[in-house]
Design an enzyme around this catalytic site. Structure first.
Site, short mmCIF file in Angstrom:
data_model
loop_
_atom_site.label_atom_id
_atom_site.label_comp_id
_atom_site.label_asym_id
_atom_site.label_seq_id
_atom_site.Cartn_x
_atom_site.Cartn_y
_atom_site.Cartn_z
N ARG A 108 0.87 -1.19 0.00
CA ARG A 108 0.00 0.00 0.00
C ARG A 108 0.89 1.22 0.00
NH1 ARG A 108 -5.04 2.25 3.41
NH2 ARG A 108 -6.00 0.69 2.09
N HIS A 135 -7.42 0.86 -6.29
CA HIS A 135 -7.65 0.15 -5.02
C HIS A 135 -8.45 -1.12 -5.35
CE1 HIS A 135 -7.84 -0.63 -0.91
NE2 HIS A 135 -8.71 0.26 -0.48
N GLN A 138 -10.47 -3.43 -2.79
CA GLN A 138 -11.71 -2.80 -2.29
C GLN A 138 -12.89 -3.11 -3.21
OE1 GLN A 138 -12.20 -0.64 0.59
NE2 GLN A 138 -14.32 -1.07 0.03
N ASP A 233 -16.67 8.47 -1.34
CA ASP A 233 -15.36 8.30 -0.69
C ASP A 233 -14.95 9.68 -0.18
OD1 ASP A 233 -12.82 7.44 0.08
OD2 ASP A 233 -12.01 7.39 -1.95
N ARG A 302 -13.97 -7.03 3.06
CA ARG A 302 -12.56 -6.84 2.68
C ARG A 302 -11.76 -8.09 3.03
NH1 ARG A 302 -10.18 -2.17 2.30
NH2 ARG A 302 -8.82 -3.42 0.99
N1 NVA Z 1 -9.39 7.53 -1.70
C1 NVA Z 1 -9.04 7.13 -0.36
C2 NVA Z 1 -9.36 5.67 -0.17
C3 NVA Z 1 -9.09 5.16 1.23
C4 NVA Z 1 -9.43 3.70 1.37
C5 NVA Z 1 -7.57 7.38 -0.13
O1 NVA Z 1 -6.76 7.04 -1.00
O2 NVA Z 1 -7.22 7.94 0.90
N1 CP Z 2 -11.06 0.94 2.75
C1 CP Z 2 -9.76 0.85 3.13
O1 CP Z 2 -8.87 0.57 2.32
O2 CP Z 2 -9.57 1.10 4.44
P1 CP Z 2 -8.14 1.26 5.16
O3 CP Z 2 -7.53 2.54 4.64
O4 CP Z 2 -8.48 1.33 6.62
O5 CP Z 2 -7.30 0.07 4.81
#
Ligand code: NVA
Ligand code: CP
Length: 317
Positions: A108, A135, A138, A233, A302
């Site tokens: 990540r 992502h 997800q 989001d 998830r």
């Molecule tokens: N768009 C958000 C998704 C978090 C799961 C981010 O990248 O912070």
């Molecule tokens: N939705 C998601 O990816 O959550 P986290 O940022 O907590 O992993």
């Protein structure tokens, strides 16, 4: 029918056929019901998985950790500040070292090119746990949740309201194109995806003959009409904290509140959010807590879907 996804990377859903994604969803359902029945047979015994995090995470980190342990594997959390990642050591060297010790690597972080480089050099499957661009794990959880609540995916109208060109907007558009949903991206002009990205997803929908469609609408009330699923989001993603004020000004008319939720004209519309949510920005507390908000089913999924990705790519199936 089980498909062979052994040794594959999981970087974006673009790399998977409709059938392969449907297989991963079926496998997720199977693993979920086995876990519920306490009837699991460990499918990743003796495996070790590395979980590299450049950004914070609750769901993704816990999902990979619990899924690995459920299946008999050992997960190792590696925060970028604790290892020589990208500072003292090239990504491709870290990839080759970890590939000699681990059976799979989750990443990540920021640049999508980093996860691609890890995948190029690791020699073991690399799973994308979120980059600035995509992502994909997800999306599997989102699709599983929709399938569980609505009974199927094809023909479902999913309207994503908010920053439509972030990692979630990009990935939902791909997922809908592959799986035959009608995707509507709703944002002010400046936060809509680039034309090339929209064209690419329309191509994916037609090549996979899924029946999926891709549409962009700037007016939220018009966009949500007839929606089976409303999705949003955060208005600024991890790494974009300096954009908070600018986005609030742009996106306030796009907040999912009870008025917009009601504007779908359906009393069956579901609310989804990848979480974490910034209540009072992209969604109001009453929508978030509404009986048709399925965000915690989605969060639980998830784990089941990430488990399926690991089992399919490095497990004993
Ligand atoms: N768009 C958000 C998704 C978090 C799961 C981010 O990248 O912070
Ligand atoms: N939705 C998601 O990816 O959550 P986290 O940022 O907590 O992993």
């Amino acid at each position: 029918m089980a498909l062979n996804l052994h040794a594959r990377n999981f970087l974006t859903l673009k790399d998977f056929t409709t059938k392969e994604i449907e297989f991963l969803l079926d496998l997720s359902m199977d693993l979920k019901s086995k876990k519920r029945a306490r009837n699991q047979f460990p499918l990743m015994k003796g495996r070790n998985v590395a979980l590299i995090f450049e950004k914070a995470s609750t769901r993704t980190r816990c999902a990979f950790t619990v899924a690995a342990i459920d299946e008999g594997a050992h997960p190792e959390y590696l925060n970028k500040n604790d290892i020589h990642f990208g500072v003292k050591e090239d990504t491709k060297d870290t990839a080759r070292v970890l590939g000699r010790m681990f059976d799979g690597i989750q990443f990540r972080g920021f640049k999508h090119s980093t996860v691609e480089e890890l995948a190029k050099y690791a020699g073991v499957p690399v799973w994308n746990g979120l980059t600035d661009e995509y992502h994909p794990t997800q999306i599997l959880a989102d699709m599983l949740t929709i399938k569980e609540h609505l009974g199927g995916l094809r023909g479902v109208k999913l309207v994503y309201v908010g920053d439509a060109r972030n990692n979630m907007g990009n990935s939902l558009m791909i997922g809908c194109a592959k799986l035959g949903l009608h995707y509507v991206g709703c944002a002010p002009e400046s936060l809509l995806p680039a034309k090339e990205r929209i064209d690419e997803c329309r191509r994916i929908a037609s090549e996979s003959a899924s029946g999926g469609t891709i549409e962009m609408i700037t007016d939220p009330v018009e966009a949500v009409k007839g929606a089976d699923v409303l999705y949003t989001d955060v208005w600024y993603s991890m790494g974009e904290e300096d954009k908070a004020a600018e986005r609030k000004a742009l996106l306030t008319p796009y907040q999912i509140n009870m008025n917009l939720f009601g504007a779908t004209g359906k009393d069956s519309t579901l609310f989804l959010h990848c979480l974490p949510a910034y209540k009072g920005n992209e969604v109001t507390e009453d929508v978030f807590e509404h009986p048709r908000s399925v965000v915690f089913d989605e969060a639980e999924n998830r784990m089941h879907t990430i488990k399926a990705v690991m089992v399919a790519t490095i497990g004993d199936i």
